[in-house]
Design a protein around this motif. Structure first.
Motif, PDB file in Angstrom:
ATOM      1  N   ASP A   1       0.852  -1.188   0.000  1.00  0.00           N
ATOM      2  CA  ASP A   1       0.000   0.000   0.000  1.00  0.00           C
ATOM      3  C   ASP A   1       0.889   1.241   0.000  1.00  0.00           C
ATOM      4  N   LYS A   2       0.982   1.896  -1.136  1.00  0.00           N
ATOM      5  CA  LYS A   2       1.883   3.042  -1.276  1.00  0.00           C
ATOM      6  C   LYS A   2       1.466   4.233  -0.413  1.00  0.00           C
ATOM      7  N   ARG A   3       0.195   4.289   0.028  1.00  0.00           N
ATOM      8  CA  ARG A   3      -0.274   5.393   0.874  1.00  0.00           C
ATOM      9  C   ARG A   3       0.059   5.168   2.344  1.00  0.00           C
ATOM     10  N   ALA A   4       0.287   3.924   2.730  1.00  0.00           N
ATOM     11  CA  ALA A   4       0.472   3.576   4.144  1.00  0.00           C
ATOM     12  C   ALA A   4       1.949   3.396   4.479  1.00  0.00           C
ATOM     13  N   ARG A   5       2.222   3.447   5.753  1.00  0.00           N
ATOM     14  CA  ARG A   5       3.551   3.148   6.272  1.00  0.00           C
ATOM     15  C   ARG A   5       3.438   1.884   7.120  1.00  0.00           C
ATOM     16  N   ALA A   6       4.455   1.063   7.058  1.00  0.00           N
ATOM     17  CA  ALA A   6       4.514  -0.143   7.877  1.00  0.00           C
ATOM     18  C   ALA A   6       5.265   0.191   9.163  1.00  0.00           C
ATOM     19  N   LEU A   7       4.653  -0.106  10.288  1.00  0.00           N
ATOM     20  CA  LEU A   7       5.267   0.172  11.576  1.00  0.00           C
ATOM     21  C   LEU A   7       6.126  -1.001  12.009  1.00  0.00           C
ATOM     22  N   GLN A   8       7.277  -0.676  12.564  1.00  0.00           N
ATOM     23  CA  GLN A   8       8.175  -1.723  13.033  1.00  0.00           C
ATOM     24  C   GLN A   8       8.805  -1.287  14.346  1.00  0.00           C
ATOM     25  N   VAL A   9       8.819  -2.185  15.312  1.00  0.00           N
ATOM     26  CA  VAL A   9       9.467  -1.913  16.592  1.00  0.00           C
ATOM     27  C   VAL A   9      10.964  -2.150  16.411  1.00  0.00           C
ATOM     28  N   THR A  10      11.779  -1.215  16.905  1.00  0.00           N
ATOM     29  CA  THR A  10      13.233  -1.375  16.842  1.00  0.00           C
ATOM     30  C   THR A  10      13.675  -2.320  17.966  1.00  0.00           C
ATOM     31  N   THR A  11      14.927  -2.696  17.943  1.00  0.00           N
ATOM     32  CA  THR A  11      15.467  -3.537  19.015  1.00  0.00           C
ATOM     33  C   THR A  11      15.330  -2.835  20.361  1.00  0.00           C
ATOM     34  N   ALA A  12      15.664  -1.546  20.398  1.00  0.00           N
ATOM     35  CA  ALA A  12      15.528  -0.773  21.643  1.00  0.00           C
ATOM     36  C   ALA A  12      14.069  -0.707  22.084  1.00  0.00           C
ATOM     37  N   GLY A  13      13.157  -0.551  21.140  1.00  0.00           N
ATOM     38  CA  GLY A  13      11.734  -0.508  21.457  1.00  0.00           C
ATOM     39  C   GLY A  13      11.241  -1.823  22.025  1.00  0.00           C
ATOM     40  N   ARG A  14      11.703  -2.926  21.444  1.00  0.00           N
ATOM     41  CA  ARG A  14      11.297  -4.249  21.930  1.00  0.00           C
ATOM     42  C   ARG A  14      11.821  -4.473  23.350  1.00  0.00           C
ATOM     43  N   GLU A  15      13.050  -4.037  23.602  1.00  0.00           N
ATOM     44  CA  GLU A  15      13.630  -4.205  24.944  1.00  0.00           C
ATOM     45  C   GLU A  15      12.855  -3.407  25.984  1.00  0.00           C
ATOM     46  N   VAL A  16      12.551  -2.148  25.680  1.00  0.00           N
ATOM     47  CA  VAL A  16      11.817  -1.330  26.645  1.00  0.00           C
ATOM     48  C   VAL A  16      10.383  -1.832  26.796  1.00  0.00           C
ATOM     49  N   ALA A  17       9.780  -2.322  25.729  1.00  0.00           N
ATOM     50  CA  ALA A  17       8.424  -2.880  25.823  1.00  0.00           C
ATOM     51  C   ALA A  17       8.421  -4.103  26.733  1.00  0.00           C
ATOM     52  N   ASN A  18       9.386  -4.979  26.567  1.00  0.00           N
ATOM     53  CA  ASN A  18       9.440  -6.181  27.394  1.00  0.00           C
ATOM     54  C   ASN A  18       9.677  -5.850  28.867  1.00  0.00           C
ATOM     55  N   ARG A  19      10.539  -4.865  29.141  1.00  0.00           N
ATOM     56  CA  ARG A  19      10.782  -4.463  30.532  1.00  0.00           C
ATOM     57  C   ARG A  19       9.540  -3.821  31.144  1.00  0.00           C
ATOM     58  N   THR A  20       8.903  -2.932  30.395  1.00  0.00           N
ATOM     59  CA  THR A  20       7.785  -2.179  30.956  1.00  0.00           C
ATOM     60  C   THR A  20       6.510  -3.004  31.064  1.00  0.00           C
ATOM     61  N   VAL A  21       6.349  -4.024  30.254  1.00  0.00           N
ATOM     62  CA  VAL A  21       5.174  -4.902  30.390  1.00  0.00           C
ATOM     63  C   VAL A  21       5.163  -5.504  31.788  1.00  0.00           C
ATOM     64  N   ARG A  22       6.314  -5.940  32.243  1.00  0.00           N
ATOM     65  CA  ARG A  22       6.391  -6.523  33.589  1.00  0.00           C
ATOM     66  C   ARG A  22       6.052  -5.477  34.658  1.00  0.00           C
ATOM     67  N   VAL A  23       6.548  -4.267  34.478  1.00  0.00           N
ATOM     68  CA  VAL A  23       6.298  -3.186  35.440  1.00  0.00           C
ATOM     69  C   VAL A  23       4.811  -2.836  35.477  1.00  0.00           C
ATOM     70  N   VAL A  24       4.193  -2.736  34.316  1.00  0.00           N
ATOM     71  CA  VAL A  24       2.769  -2.402  34.239  1.00  0.00           C
ATOM     72  C   VAL A  24       1.923  -3.524  34.837  1.00  0.00           C
ATOM     73  N   GLU A  25       2.280  -4.757  34.557  1.00  0.00           N
ATOM     74  CA  GLU A  25       1.526  -5.881  35.130  1.00  0.00           C
ATOM     75  C   GLU A  25       1.655  -5.922  36.650  1.00  0.00           C
ATOM     76  N   GLU A  26       2.852  -5.639  37.175  1.00  0.00           N
ATOM     77  CA  GLU A  26       3.044  -5.596  38.627  1.00  0.00           C
ATOM     78  C   GLU A  26       2.224  -4.460  39.240  1.00  0.00           C
ATOM     79  N   THR A  27       2.195  -3.313  38.571  1.00  0.00           N
ATOM     80  CA  THR A  27       1.421  -2.174  39.048  1.00  0.00           C
ATOM     81  C   THR A  27      -0.067  -2.511  39.054  1.00  0.00           C
ATOM     82  N   ASP A  28      -0.542  -3.146  37.993  1.00  0.00           N
ATOM     83  CA  ASP A  28      -1.944  -3.588  37.945  1.00  0.00           C
ATOM     84  C   ASP A  28      -2.252  -4.537  39.095  1.00  0.00           C
ATOM     85  N   HIS A  29      -1.347  -5.492  39.304  1.00  0.00           N
ATOM     86  CA  HIS A  29      -1.566  -6.475  40.371  1.00  0.00           C
ATOM     87  C   HIS A  29      -1.705  -5.783  41.728  1.00  0.00           C
ATOM     88  N   ARG A  30      -0.796  -4.854  42.028  1.00  0.00           N
ATOM     89  CA  ARG A  30      -0.859  -4.138  43.309  1.00  0.00           C
ATOM     90  C   ARG A  30      -2.131  -3.283  43.408  1.00  0.00           C
TER      91      ARG A  30
END
Length: 138
Positions: A80-109
């Motif tokens: 699709d020439k009108r659209a852009r494909a989104l991609q998570v970078t290595t740094a983005g994947r690392e921060v997402a994986n770290r923060t998922v745990r933090v958010v889940e712990e916060t939800d639990h508390r």
């Protein structure tokens, strides 16, 4: 009013948990959702906004911030020439994986005082969300 008050307290807890990572809650939601969606097929901004149930214009603004932080790339879409494909970078994947745990712990508390009522509460929220999806399309 009660739901508003509880939501504000929950959001404050999430903001505090994510602050050390330099992410807002909506940035976390979109980064985590994009990470979860994976890279098997190109994901567009509209698809991400639909998946996260976020406003498309706000999604665009948040993606710009994530891109500036080096967490997301917007690449040419292969079909699709009108659209852009989104991609998570290595740094983005690392921060997402770290923060998922933090958010889940916060939800639990935060929701821990509900005890055995947490599961029925979650199911009730899912019913309300699903009802909203039905009425939006009507």
């Amino acid at each position: 009013m009660l739901l508003w008050q509880i939501t504000n307290r929950w959001q404050a807890a999430q903001r505090a948990a994510l602050k050390p990572y330099g992410l807002t809650h909506v940035q976390f939601v979109l980064l985590a959702a994009l990470t979860w969606l994976g890279t098997e097929v190109p994901i567009t901004q509209k698809q991400l906004a639909d998946h996260a149930a976020t406003d498309p214009m706000m999604t665009s603004q948040v993606l710009r911030a994530l891109e500036a932080a080096g967490y997301v790339e917007r690449l040419p879409h292969p079909t699709d020439k009108r659209a852009r494909a989104l991609q998570v970078t290595t740094a983005g994947r690392e921060v997402a994986n770290r923060t998922v745990r933090v958010v889940e712990e916060t939800d639990h508390r935060f929701f821990e005082p509900l005890g055995d009522l947490a599961s029925p509460f979650t199911h009730s929220l899912q019913r309300l969300r699903n009802r909203g999806q039905l009425t939006r399309g009507a």
